[in-house]
Design a protein around this motif. Structure first.
Motif, PDB file in Angstrom:
ATOM      1  N   PRO A  81      -3.392 -22.621  10.886  1.00 37.04           N
ATOM      2  CA  PRO A  81      -2.314 -22.676  11.835  1.00 37.04           C
ATOM      3  C   PRO A  81      -1.054 -22.295  11.655  1.00 37.04           C
ATOM      4  N   SER A  82      -0.326 -21.500  12.722  1.00 43.79           N
ATOM      5  CA  SER A  82       0.700 -21.044  12.615  1.00 43.79           C
ATOM      6  C   SER A  82       1.501 -22.355  12.699  1.00 43.79           C
ATOM      7  N   GLU A  83       3.003 -22.201  11.841  1.00 50.20           N
ATOM      8  CA  GLU A  83       3.942 -22.943  11.784  1.00 50.20           C
ATOM      9  C   GLU A  83       5.403 -22.348  12.022  1.00 50.20           C
ATOM     10  N   PRO A  84       6.308 -23.126  12.750  1.00 51.35           N
ATOM     11  CA  PRO A  84       7.774 -22.455  12.887  1.00 51.35           C
ATOM     12  C   PRO A  84       8.262 -21.738  11.728  1.00 51.35           C
ATOM     13  N   ARG A  85       8.160 -22.000  10.562  1.00 48.99           N
ATOM     14  CA  ARG A  85       8.651 -21.247   9.496  1.00 48.99           C
ATOM     15  C   ARG A  85       7.794 -20.015   8.966  1.00 48.99           C
ATOM     16  N   ASP A  86       6.804 -19.801   9.772  1.00 50.99           N
ATOM     17  CA  ASP A  86       6.263 -18.584   9.752  1.00 50.99           C
ATOM     18  C   ASP A  86       6.832 -17.384  10.751  1.00 50.99           C
ATOM     19  N   SER A  87       8.031 -17.963  11.395  1.00 49.30           N
ATOM     20  CA  SER A  87       8.579 -16.796  12.432  1.00 49.30           C
ATOM     21  C   SER A  87       9.566 -15.778  11.233  1.00 49.30           C
ATOM     22  N   ALA A  88       8.891 -14.654  11.580  1.00 45.67           N
ATOM     23  CA  ALA A  88       9.648 -13.634  11.035  1.00 45.67           C
ATOM     24  C   ALA A  88       9.209 -12.126  11.498  1.00 45.67           C
ATOM     25  N   VAL A  89       9.489 -11.136  10.712  1.00 45.66           N
ATOM     26  CA  VAL A  89       9.062  -9.888  11.345  1.00 45.66           C
ATOM     27  C   VAL A  89       7.895  -9.410  10.240  1.00 45.66           C
ATOM     28  N   TYR A  90       6.842  -9.131  10.505  1.00 47.04           N
ATOM     29  CA  TYR A  90       5.642  -8.587   9.656  1.00 47.04           C
ATOM     30  C   TYR A  90       5.416  -7.281   9.712  1.00 47.04           C
ATOM     31  N   PHE A  91       5.455  -6.581   8.617  1.00 51.96           N
ATOM     32  CA  PHE A  91       5.339  -5.220   8.524  1.00 51.96           C
ATOM     33  C   PHE A  91       4.177  -4.900   7.770  1.00 51.96           C
ATOM     34  N   CYS A  92       3.491  -3.830   8.082  1.00 49.98           N
ATOM     35  CA  CYS A  92       2.520  -3.029   7.429  1.00 49.98           C
ATOM     36  C   CYS A  92       2.715  -1.736   6.940  1.00 49.98           C
ATOM     37  N   ALA A  93       2.564  -1.470   5.792  1.00 50.38           N
ATOM     38  CA  ALA A  93       2.766  -0.142   5.364  1.00 50.38           C
ATOM     39  C   ALA A  93       1.349   0.470   4.771  1.00 50.38           C
ATOM     40  N   SER A  94       1.601   1.804   4.646  1.00 48.78           N
ATOM     41  CA  SER A  94       0.272   2.421   3.896  1.00 48.78           C
ATOM     42  C   SER A  94       0.910   3.645   3.111  1.00 48.78           C
ATOM     43  N   GLY A  95       0.050   3.793   2.199  1.00 48.41           N
ATOM     44  CA  GLY A  95       0.515   4.824   1.297  1.00 48.41           C
ATOM     45  C   GLY A  95      -1.187   5.621   0.674  1.00 48.41           C
ATOM     46  N   PHE A  96      -0.524   6.446  -0.295  1.00 53.81           N
ATOM     47  CA  PHE A  96      -1.804   7.183  -0.865  1.00 53.81           C
ATOM     48  C   PHE A  96      -1.395   7.047  -2.588  1.00 53.81           C
ATOM     49  N   SER A  97      -2.405   6.522  -2.989  1.00 53.70           N
ATOM     50  CA  SER A  97      -2.435   6.223  -4.499  1.00 53.70           C
ATOM     51  C   SER A  97      -3.309   7.157  -5.348  1.00 53.70           C
ATOM     52  N   GLY A  98      -2.397   8.242  -5.860  1.00 56.12           N
ATOM     53  CA  GLY A  98      -3.442   9.044  -6.351  1.00 56.12           C
ATOM     54  C   GLY A  98      -2.903   9.242  -7.873  1.00 56.12           C
ATOM     55  N   ALA A  99      -1.659   9.951  -7.986  1.00 54.72           N
ATOM     56  CA  ALA A  99      -1.090  10.196  -9.303  1.00 54.72           C
ATOM     57  C   ALA A  99      -0.274   9.060  -9.799  1.00 54.72           C
ATOM     58  N   GLY A 100      -0.069   8.051  -8.814  1.00 50.37           N
ATOM     59  CA  GLY A 100       0.560   6.658  -9.382  1.00 50.37           C
ATOM     60  C   GLY A 100       2.094   6.521  -8.654  1.00 50.37           C
ATOM     61  N   THR A 101       2.569   7.681  -8.078  1.00 51.05           N
ATOM     62  CA  THR A 101       3.881   7.340  -7.520  1.00 51.05           C
ATOM     63  C   THR A 101       3.688   7.224  -5.906  1.00 51.05           C
ATOM     64  N   ASP A 102       3.624   6.004  -5.575  1.00 46.53           N
ATOM     65  CA  ASP A 102       3.294   5.813  -4.086  1.00 46.53           C
ATOM     66  C   ASP A 102       4.581   5.630  -3.393  1.00 46.53           C
ATOM     67  N   THR A 103       4.705   6.384  -2.388  1.00 48.05           N
ATOM     68  CA  THR A 103       5.607   6.401  -0.925  1.00 48.05           C
ATOM     69  C   THR A 103       5.076   5.383   0.009  1.00 48.05           C
ATOM     70  N   GLN A 104       5.779   4.460   0.551  1.00 45.81           N
ATOM     71  CA  GLN A 104       5.088   3.931   1.726  1.00 45.81           C
ATOM     72  C   GLN A 104       5.688   3.928   2.776  1.00 45.81           C
ATOM     73  N   TYR A 105       4.614   4.022   3.861  1.00 42.01           N
ATOM     74  CA  TYR A 105       4.995   4.470   5.274  1.00 42.01           C
ATOM     75  C   TYR A 105       4.818   3.137   6.071  1.00 42.01           C
ATOM     76  N   PHE A 106       6.063   2.867   6.653  1.00 45.17           N
ATOM     77  CA  PHE A 106       5.837   1.340   7.479  1.00 45.17           C
ATOM     78  C   PHE A 106       5.523   1.475   8.798  1.00 45.17           C
ATOM     79  N   GLY A 107       4.923   0.566   9.431  1.00 44.11           N
ATOM     80  CA  GLY A 107       4.940   0.553  10.808  1.00 44.11           C
ATOM     81  C   GLY A 107       6.012   0.103  11.464  1.00 44.11           C
ATOM     82  N   PRO A 108       6.260  -0.349  12.733  1.00 48.33           N
ATOM     83  CA  PRO A 108       7.392  -0.637  13.493  1.00 48.33           C
ATOM     84  C   PRO A 108       7.426  -2.280  13.252  1.00 48.33           C
ATOM     85  N   GLY A 109       6.337  -2.998  12.978  1.00 53.99           N
ATOM     86  CA  GLY A 109       6.526  -4.293  12.592  1.00 53.99           C
ATOM     87  C   GLY A 109       6.015  -5.312  13.871  1.00 53.99           C
TER      88      GLY A 109
END
Lengths: 115, 114
Positions: A81-109
């Motif tokens: 269940p959710s609690e008041p302390r969970d209030s926050a902005v939640y971001f998802c990010a994706s990237g491509f892990s290939g050669a090992g150097t990952d840049t992450q691309y963030f969603g708007p939250g």
């Protein structure tokens, strides 16, 4: 212009309710990250997937949080269940892990407010 | 505690001036990245510097990395009001499976006054 999308953008709920946040990573990316951002703690990594497999969820409260990738185009983060302390902005990010150097691309939250 | 710590926490300058933000970290890294966040938005990747590089440029951005001091700096030259945002350094730590985990600092809030 490929982007990470997140829904909903804003969510207000009452304590005890289930919250589900969704993320569509950029097509072709093989890593997905969930972060939580608050003024006090800054940006915290909650969970990390590579090729849809969970690799690290050590930052996530296990008793109430769960993260899944049902398929390559969808990642979900649930709080039950959710609690008041969970209030926050939640971001998802994706990237491509290939050669090992990952840049992450963030969603708007997703801005979550638990009353 | 945070792996990366930015300094200062807040910076206010006039348009046209240069802005310098610093980041210190604790453990060995694969690379260090700088991100920007406009108010109410997600983070946007600015620049990545590898552990074997000392300096990198991208437009008006200049990043330095000193692995002996475990520190990095981001310089924005000829700042504009549109540069107003929070800037985060993120250190890339090696994880299982060959991928990397980014650990973010708490950011420097930059205000550029017109």
């Amino acid at each position: 212009d490929a982007r990470v999308t997140q829904t909903p953008r804003d969510k207000v709920t009452e304590m005890g309710q289930e919250v589900t946040m969704r993320c569509q990573p950029i097509l072709g990316h093989n890593t997905v990250f969930w972060y939580r951002q608050t003024m006090m703690q800054g940006l915290e990594l909650l969970a990390y997937f590579r090729n849809r497999a969970p690799l690290d969820d050590s930052g996530m409260p296990k008793d109430r949080f769960s993260a899944e990738m049902p398929d390559a185009t969808l990642a979900t983060l649930k709080i039950q269940p959710s609690e008041p302390r969970d209030s926050a902005v939640y971001f998802c990010a994706s990237g491509f892990s290939g050669a090992g150097t990952d840049t992450q691309y963030f969603g708007p939250g997703t801005r979550l407010t638990v009353l | 505690s945070q792996q990366g710590e930015e300094d200062p926490q807040a910076l206010s300058i006039q348009e046209g001036e240069n802005a310098t933000m610093n980041c210190s970290y604790k453990t060995s890294i694969n690379n260090l990245q700088w991100y920007r966040q406009n108010s109410g938005r997600g983070l946007v990747h600015l620049i990545l510097i590898r552990s074997n590089e000392r300096e990198k440029h991208s437009g008006r951005l200049r990043v330095t990395l000193d692995t002996s001091k475990k520190s990095s700096s981001l310089l924005i030259t000829a700042s504009r009001a549109a540069d107003t945002a929070s800037y985060f350094c993120a250190t890339a730590l090696q994880m299982q499976g060959g991928s990397e985990k980014l650990v973010f600092g708490k950011g420097t809030k930059l205000t550029v006054n017109p």
